[in-house]
Scaffold this active site. Structure first.
Site, PDB file in Angstrom:
ATOM      1  N   LYS A  23       0.831  -1.214   0.000  1.00  0.00           N
ATOM      2  CA  LYS A  23       0.000   0.000   0.000  1.00  0.00           C
ATOM      3  C   LYS A  23       0.864   1.262   0.000  1.00  0.00           C
ATOM      4  O   LYS A  23       0.642   2.171  -0.788  1.00  0.00           O
ATOM      5  CB  LYS A  23      -0.931   0.026   1.239  1.00  0.00           C
ATOM      6  CG  LYS A  23      -1.857  -1.181   1.334  1.00  0.00           C
ATOM      7  CD  LYS A  23      -2.737  -1.124   2.574  1.00  0.00           C
ATOM      8  CE  LYS A  23      -2.014  -1.120   3.900  1.00  0.00           C
ATOM      9  NZ  LYS A  23      -1.252  -2.377   4.203  1.00  0.00           N
ATOM     10  N   ARG A  98      -9.800   0.979   8.174  1.00  0.00           N
ATOM     11  CA  ARG A  98      -9.395  -0.359   8.591  1.00  0.00           C
ATOM     12  C   ARG A  98     -10.489  -1.057   9.382  1.00  0.00           C
ATOM     13  O   ARG A  98     -10.313  -2.216   9.768  1.00  0.00           O
ATOM     14  CB  ARG A  98      -8.157  -0.253   9.471  1.00  0.00           C
ATOM     15  CG  ARG A  98      -6.850  -0.640   8.767  1.00  0.00           C
ATOM     16  CD  ARG A  98      -5.731  -0.305   9.716  1.00  0.00           C
ATOM     17  NE  ARG A  98      -4.544  -1.067   9.548  1.00  0.00           N
ATOM     18  CZ  ARG A  98      -3.428  -0.596   8.983  1.00  0.00           C
ATOM     19  NH1 ARG A  98      -3.411   0.593   8.433  1.00  0.00           N
ATOM     20  NH2 ARG A  98      -2.348  -1.332   8.948  1.00  0.00           N
ATOM     21  N   ARG A 137      11.703  -4.748   5.484  1.00  0.00           N
ATOM     22  CA  ARG A 137      11.382  -3.360   5.087  1.00  0.00           C
ATOM     23  C   ARG A 137      12.236  -2.345   5.845  1.00  0.00           C
ATOM     24  O   ARG A 137      12.455  -2.479   7.040  1.00  0.00           O
ATOM     25  CB  ARG A 137       9.901  -3.113   5.393  1.00  0.00           C
ATOM     26  CG  ARG A 137       9.497  -1.637   5.375  1.00  0.00           C
ATOM     27  CD  ARG A 137       8.014  -1.443   5.256  1.00  0.00           C
ATOM     28  NE  ARG A 137       7.233  -1.905   6.381  1.00  0.00           N
ATOM     29  CZ  ARG A 137       5.902  -1.941   6.396  1.00  0.00           C
ATOM     30  NH1 ARG A 137       5.214  -1.550   5.336  1.00  0.00           N
ATOM     31  NH2 ARG A 137       5.258  -2.381   7.458  1.00  0.00           N
ATOM     32  N   ARG A 171      10.942   0.042  11.363  1.00  0.00           N
ATOM     33  CA  ARG A 171       9.850   0.292  12.305  1.00  0.00           C
ATOM     34  C   ARG A 171       9.896  -0.670  13.483  1.00  0.00           C
ATOM     35  O   ARG A 171      10.191  -1.850  13.313  1.00  0.00           O
ATOM     36  CB  ARG A 171       8.506   0.164  11.580  1.00  0.00           C
ATOM     37  CG  ARG A 171       8.106   1.440  10.870  1.00  0.00           C
ATOM     38  CD  ARG A 171       6.980   1.217   9.896  1.00  0.00           C
ATOM     39  NE  ARG A 171       5.861   0.452  10.434  1.00  0.00           N
ATOM     40  CZ  ARG A 171       4.788   0.153   9.731  1.00  0.00           C
ATOM     41  NH1 ARG A 171       4.670   0.573   8.474  1.00  0.00           N
ATOM     42  NH2 ARG A 171       3.811  -0.547  10.264  1.00  0.00           N
ATOM     43  N   ARG A 182      -0.753  -8.311  13.512  1.00  0.00           N
ATOM     44  CA  ARG A 182      -1.268  -7.357  12.518  1.00  0.00           C
ATOM     45  C   ARG A 182      -2.052  -8.076  11.416  1.00  0.00           C
ATOM     46  O   ARG A 182      -3.068  -7.572  10.940  1.00  0.00           O
ATOM     47  CB  ARG A 182      -0.107  -6.534  11.959  1.00  0.00           C
ATOM     48  CG  ARG A 182       0.395  -5.519  12.998  1.00  0.00           C
ATOM     49  CD  ARG A 182       1.805  -5.047  12.742  1.00  0.00           C
ATOM     50  NE  ARG A 182       1.959  -4.423  11.445  1.00  0.00           N
ATOM     51  CZ  ARG A 182       3.136  -4.236  10.838  1.00  0.00           C
ATOM     52  NH1 ARG A 182       4.252  -4.613  11.428  1.00  0.00           N
ATOM     53  NH2 ARG A 182       3.179  -3.649   9.677  1.00  0.00           N
TER      54      ARG A 182
HETATM   55  P1  ADP Z   1       2.238  -1.843   3.236  1.00  0.00           P
HETATM   56  O1  ADP Z   1       2.191  -0.338   3.213  1.00  0.00           O
HETATM   57  O2  ADP Z   1       1.048  -2.464   2.560  1.00  0.00           O
HETATM   58  O3  ADP Z   1       2.459  -2.398   4.604  1.00  0.00           O
HETATM   59  P2  ADP Z   1       4.807  -1.549   1.826  1.00  0.00           P
HETATM   60  O4  ADP Z   1       4.475  -0.776   0.600  1.00  0.00           O
HETATM   61  O5  ADP Z   1       5.495  -0.799   2.916  1.00  0.00           O
HETATM   62  O6  ADP Z   1       3.493  -2.299   2.383  1.00  0.00           O
HETATM   63  O7  ADP Z   1       5.691  -2.808   1.391  1.00  0.00           O
HETATM   64  C1  ADP Z   1       6.229  -3.692   2.372  1.00  0.00           C
HETATM   65  C2  ADP Z   1       7.662  -4.070   1.981  1.00  0.00           C
HETATM   66  O8  ADP Z   1       7.643  -4.921   0.833  1.00  0.00           O
HETATM   67  C3  ADP Z   1       8.556  -2.885   1.610  1.00  0.00           C
HETATM   68  O9  ADP Z   1       9.873  -3.168   2.056  1.00  0.00           O
HETATM   69  C4  ADP Z   1       8.487  -2.822   0.075  1.00  0.00           C
HETATM   70  O10 ADP Z   1       9.701  -2.314  -0.491  1.00  0.00           O
HETATM   71  C5  ADP Z   1       8.271  -4.295  -0.288  1.00  0.00           C
HETATM   72  N1  ADP Z   1       7.330  -4.480  -1.418  1.00  0.00           N
HETATM   73  C6  ADP Z   1       6.240  -3.738  -1.745  1.00  0.00           C
HETATM   74  N2  ADP Z   1       5.620  -4.250  -2.824  1.00  0.00           N
HETATM   75  C7  ADP Z   1       6.333  -5.359  -3.184  1.00  0.00           C
HETATM   76  C8  ADP Z   1       6.210  -6.312  -4.259  1.00  0.00           C
HETATM   77  N3  ADP Z   1       5.222  -6.242  -5.157  1.00  0.00           N
HETATM   78  N4  ADP Z   1       7.132  -7.309  -4.312  1.00  0.00           N
HETATM   79  C9  ADP Z   1       8.150  -7.389  -3.393  1.00  0.00           C
HETATM   80  N5  ADP Z   1       8.316  -6.511  -2.391  1.00  0.00           N
HETATM   81  C10 ADP Z   1       7.427  -5.501  -2.281  1.00  0.00           C
HETATM   82  P1  ADP Z   2       1.016  -1.699   7.690  1.00  0.00           P
HETATM   83  O1  ADP Z   2       0.129  -1.403   6.549  1.00  0.00           O
HETATM   84  O2  ADP Z   2       2.386  -2.104   7.292  1.00  0.00           O
HETATM   85  O3  ADP Z   2       0.403  -2.645   8.673  1.00  0.00           O
HETATM   86  P2  ADP Z   2       0.617   0.997   8.852  1.00  0.00           P
HETATM   87  O4  ADP Z   2       1.737   1.954   8.861  1.00  0.00           O
HETATM   88  O5  ADP Z   2      -0.529   1.259   7.944  1.00  0.00           O
HETATM   89  O6  ADP Z   2       1.265  -0.428   8.609  1.00  0.00           O
HETATM   90  O7  ADP Z   2       0.027   0.847  10.333  1.00  0.00           O
HETATM   91  C1  ADP Z   2       0.857   0.615  11.448  1.00  0.00           C
HETATM   92  C2  ADP Z   2       0.012   0.528  12.708  1.00  0.00           C
HETATM   93  O8  ADP Z   2      -0.654   1.773  12.934  1.00  0.00           O
HETATM   94  C3  ADP Z   2      -1.107  -0.508  12.664  1.00  0.00           C
HETATM   95  O9  ADP Z   2      -0.662  -1.801  13.036  1.00  0.00           O
HETATM   96  C4  ADP Z   2      -2.106   0.081  13.677  1.00  0.00           C
HETATM   97  O10 ADP Z   2      -1.683  -0.144  15.006  1.00  0.00           O
HETATM   98  C5  ADP Z   2      -1.975   1.574  13.407  1.00  0.00           C
HETATM   99  N1  ADP Z   2      -2.925   2.052  12.376  1.00  0.00           N
HETATM  100  C6  ADP Z   2      -2.626   2.575  11.153  1.00  0.00           C
HETATM  101  N2  ADP Z   2      -3.739   2.922  10.486  1.00  0.00           N
HETATM  102  C7  ADP Z   2      -4.778   2.611  11.302  1.00  0.00           C
HETATM  103  C8  ADP Z   2      -6.193   2.693  11.181  1.00  0.00           C
HETATM  104  N3  ADP Z   2      -6.779   3.188  10.063  1.00  0.00           N
HETATM  105  N4  ADP Z   2      -6.950   2.271  12.215  1.00  0.00           N
HETATM  106  C9  ADP Z   2      -6.393   1.766  13.344  1.00  0.00           C
HETATM  107  N5  ADP Z   2      -5.069   1.636  13.522  1.00  0.00           N
HETATM  108  C10 ADP Z   2      -4.261   2.056  12.512  1.00  0.00           C
END
Ligand code: ADP
Ligand code: ADP
Ligand code: ZN
Length: 228
Positions: A23, A98, A137, A171, A182
């Protein structure tokens, strides 16, 4: 060409998917390529934690445990950010909504402005593979560019391709144990949104297991139709 400064035409794109689905990576791409403003509630919450605000103090332990922060806190920070002028021409929501409560609150907020969700795009991935994505990541602390130790390494070890910064960050919640909580939170509280947006007829699903560039191409095809 649509007049994107007219609020009703401003796209509101939601990216749905479990942690690691891509995302943040793809929202950043959509911002750079199509001018949609990336709104990440995760980033907003981490900024609140770092600043030590009241919301940040409440959110810290919840985030470290891999649970969801309460709707009240998340909605308050999202509403404030959405009201800023740069969001008027279109946004991509990354990590929000979410919960069903957040989705309903968003619909209400948008309808008060004569807007609605344009599309909710589900990044479809295999959960098991997300652990590797998340534990590898890291992010540039200077410009925010995201990387992965195997899938998107920096060209020169330890130096950001974008800004030359060397302050790479991992992180606190990106460890194998918290990832499992998560993923559970995603299935219990966020996955029901697929049905919610399906019923509104705005849901699109794309395969997000391929390389970053091929997912970006598919998303660009969708975004192009929204911004012309
Ligand atoms: P999210 O915001 O959904 O948690 P991220 O965009 O931060 O996910 O991606 C999670 C990790 O995976 C990052 O280190 C990113 O560089 C990597 N990543 C994202 N998309 C892909 C993909 N299509 N294939 C492999 N690695 C990916
Ligand atoms: P990822 O997509 O990799 O799980 P985010 O950066 O989107 O990570 O979220 C990290 C943390 O922040 C989540 O595990 C949750 O604790 C909190 N968080 C983020 N967005 C929301 C949301 N919309 N509602 C509730 N908690 C959230
Ligand atoms: Zn950088």
């Amino acid at each position: 060409m649509k007049d994107l400064t007219h609020p009703q035409n401003a796209p509101v794109v939601i990216l749905l998917g479990p942690p690691g689905a891509g995302k943040g990576t793809q929202a950043r791409m959509l911002e750079e390529k199509f001018g949609l403003v990336q709104l990440s509630t995760g980033d907003l919450l981490r900024a609140a934690v770092a600043a030590g605000t009241e919301a940040g103090r409440k959110a810290k332990a919840v985030m470290e445990a891999g649970d969801l922060v309460s709707d009240d806190i998340v909605l308050a920070i999202l509403t404030d950010r959405l009201a800023e002028p740069d969001c008027a021409t279109g946004v991509v929501l990354d990590g929000f909504p979410r919960t069903t409560g957040q989705a309903e609150a968003l619909d209400k907020l948008l309808s008060e402005r004569g807007q609605a969700v344009t599309t909710a795009i589900s990044l479809e991935v295999d959960d098991v593979k997300m652990v590797v994505r998340i534990t590898g990541r890291f992010t540039c602390g200077s410009c925010g560019e995201g990387y992965h130790k195997d899938f998107k390494p920096t060209k020169v070890a330890g130096i950001c391709d974008m800004c030359g910064g060397t302050d790479m960050k991992q992180r606190a919640d990106d460890n194998a144990q918290t990832v499992m909580s998560r993923l559970d939170a995603y299935h219990a509280q966020t996955a029901p949104l697929l049905r919610y947006y399906g019923e509104q007829d705005v849901l699109q699903k794309i395969d997000a297991m391929g390389p970053i560039d091929s997912v970006a191409r598919e998303l660009s095809t969708i975004a192009r139709q929204l911004t012309v």
